[in-house]
Motif scaffolding. Sequence first.
Motif, mmCIF file in Angstrom:
data_model
loop_
_atom_site.group_PDB
_atom_site.id
_atom_site.type_symbol
_atom_site.label_atom_id
_atom_site.label_comp_id
_atom_site.label_asym_id
_atom_site.label_seq_id
_atom_site.Cartn_x
_atom_site.Cartn_y
_atom_site.Cartn_z
ATOM 1 N N GLY A 93 0.583 -1.120 0.172
ATOM 2 C CA GLY A 93 0.172 0.137 -0.339
ATOM 3 C C GLY A 93 0.707 1.516 0.552
ATOM 4 N N ILE A 94 1.977 1.345 0.411
ATOM 5 C CA ILE A 94 3.105 2.223 -0.448
ATOM 6 C C ILE A 94 3.350 2.347 -1.402
ATOM 7 N N SER A 95 3.239 3.280 -2.294
ATOM 8 C CA SER A 95 3.057 3.197 -3.826
ATOM 9 C C SER A 95 5.330 4.154 -3.529
ATOM 10 N N ASP A 96 5.520 4.936 -2.576
ATOM 11 C CA ASP A 96 6.685 5.654 -2.858
ATOM 12 C C ASP A 96 7.103 5.732 -1.785
ATOM 13 N N ALA A 143 -3.575 5.301 -1.304
ATOM 14 C CA ALA A 143 -4.602 5.594 -0.936
ATOM 15 C C ALA A 143 -5.070 6.529 0.316
ATOM 16 N N THR A 144 -5.215 7.470 0.428
ATOM 17 C CA THR A 144 -5.422 8.019 1.706
ATOM 18 C C THR A 144 -5.069 7.117 3.540
ATOM 19 N N PRO A 145 -4.196 7.123 3.693
ATOM 20 C CA PRO A 145 -3.932 6.319 4.948
ATOM 21 C C PRO A 145 -4.873 6.274 6.062
ATOM 22 N N GLU A 146 -5.668 5.466 6.283
ATOM 23 C CA GLU A 146 -6.246 5.440 7.956
ATOM 24 C C GLU A 146 -5.260 5.996 8.666
ATOM 25 N N PRO A 147 -5.676 6.494 10.033
ATOM 26 C CA PRO A 147 -4.433 7.384 10.972
ATOM 27 C C PRO A 147 -4.552 5.504 11.541
ATOM 28 N N THR A 148 -5.660 4.422 12.111
ATOM 29 C CA THR A 148 -4.853 3.307 12.447
ATOM 30 C C THR A 148 -3.775 2.896 11.694
ATOM 31 N N ARG A 149 -3.622 2.300 10.417
ATOM 32 C CA ARG A 149 -2.483 2.146 9.946
ATOM 33 C C ARG A 149 -1.712 3.153 10.089
ATOM 34 N N LEU A 150 -1.376 4.211 9.600
ATOM 35 C CA LEU A 150 0.277 5.174 10.502
ATOM 36 C C LEU A 150 -0.403 4.572 11.868
ATOM 37 N N ASN A 151 -1.182 4.343 12.720
ATOM 38 C CA ASN A 151 0.068 4.471 13.815
ATOM 39 C C ASN A 151 0.640 3.217 13.878
#
Lengths: 237, 298
Positions: free
Chosen positions: B88-91, B129-137
């Motif tokens: 999910g991280i393209s770059d 895609a726009t990451p969710e806060p939980t994903r960032l956490n």
Amino acid sequence: MQSVAEFDNVGLRYGTGAETLTDVSFKLFPGSFYFLTGASGAGKTSLLKLLYLAHRPSRGAIRMFGEDLVNMPRSRLPGFRRRIGVVFQDFRLVSHLSAFDNIALPLRIAGISERDLAGPVNEMLDWIGLTERASARPATLSGGEQQRVAIARAVIGRPEMLVADEPTGNVDPDMALRLLKLFAALNRLGTTVVVATHDIHLLQEIEGAQMMRLDKGKLSDPTGALKHPPRPLVLRN
Amino acid sequence: MRLPFTANPHERQLIPDGRFTGPMPWVMAIMLFLSLLAAAAALALVHAASQGSESLSRQATVQILENDPGARLSQQQQVAARLRRQPGISDVNIVPESEARALLEPWLGDVAEDSDIPVPALIDLEFSATPEPTRLNALRKDAARIAPSVRIDSNAQWLKPWFDLVYSMLWVALAIVLLLLFATAATVALAVRGALNTHKGTIEIMHMMGGTDLQVARLFQRRVALDALFGGALGLALAVAVILLLGERIAALEPGLLSGASVPLYGWPLLLLIPVAVTALSMAMARWTVLSTLKKML
Ligand SMILES: Nc1ncnc2c1ncn2[C@@H]1O[C@H](COP(=O)(O)OP(=O)(O)O)[C@@H](O)[C@H]1O
Ligand SMILES: [Mg+2]
């Protein structure tokens, strides 16, 4: 014989005052000529307003051209009004329209094309002697001239019934007679004519015309107009 | 129903006032001008927001605050390597220290050039895609095992209040347009009622000659349509001039949040729709006012 108009115990009351018309009953027959007389304030104009559908009665029954008028929906009134020609006591010409356009008004409302209405309107102007004033506005016409325009407007559509409220009040006796002859001519073509007047000289001009008299809102019929079928008309002189 | 512009010339004479005599067309012009400005501002903001948001909100920045330059660099490399393996991280883009110092320069001045002063190690991330806060956490916790001081800031976080503002303004603009339409309808009703009163005599005569309510309504509808069209054209012309002028001023600004704020191409037909809608609404209102007033006459 089916009547053009039939009133049965009609009463009319403006606001909450006393009745202006009380227990008025009569029948108007096709092709007849009626005079409605009575003192000023007797209710002549009020009765005519009921006849030309400007008012609904407070009580009683009115039939016009065979149909019950009291319970008729508003939307059907225009169709009936187009069968009636009216000469208002105060003329009611449209002040910003020329004599020609005032006379043409009923034809235009009925959807008659400009090509078809020019002839009859000009003929009518000629007949009332106002050809030269065809484009004049009512305000620039004399009282008598306005009255002639009002009469022309009332008869141009060959109505089945003509209702005229003091139509000769503002013209000289010669013109009064001419106008009366116009009504009689229309009457011979089958139009039922009702003329309200307090000019007793007029009454004698049309023999066979029937007379109704209003006295303080009550109707009487010195010539038996209300009971007998019409007699053929004779025009004097 | 006959179209209002085909009413024959003799019918038109019945209601004789000149077309542009009353205040109606001017009120219409003002209402339309304001409606159009509100609508244009809303369209421009939404356009700017949607343009910026798509790519901006998919971006995030990783910061490693470590005083020891050697540890900082190695942590940066390791975290970057770890993030590259994440789905999910393209770059994943390591920001060189010189660039990070350049970024700080406007705030710290020459000091930023001083290599003794530590600057955070930065990694730019772009998600698919726009990451969710939980994903960032989760990502932060994972990276913290390598670099305890790591922070991940997503653009979406600081953009959110800006988007919230834009969308509130959109609702406000919509409310303004609706209120102005309502005021226009009320103005039409008032003007028509006044005109009906002025021409009461003529209308009564028309009625007595067997004129129908629709014949009368058509006359007023036609006048109102002309007033609305005139007012609409004037309001539109003024609004377009102002929108283009403001657009130029905005284009001259430094790139930033407002730079995308211009009326998008698809917005112009929408703006044109407003005068058309107002004319249609005015005519409907005129017709309704006439018919409901005449119903009370005999
Ligand atoms: N619109 C009206 N409202 C109240 N009273 C009226 C109205 N029209 C007429 N009247 C009254 O009704 C009575 C009859 O008037 P009208 O029918 O005009 O008589 P005429 O035509 O015989 O002179 C009068 O007393 C008049 O004041
Ligand atoms: Mg009278």
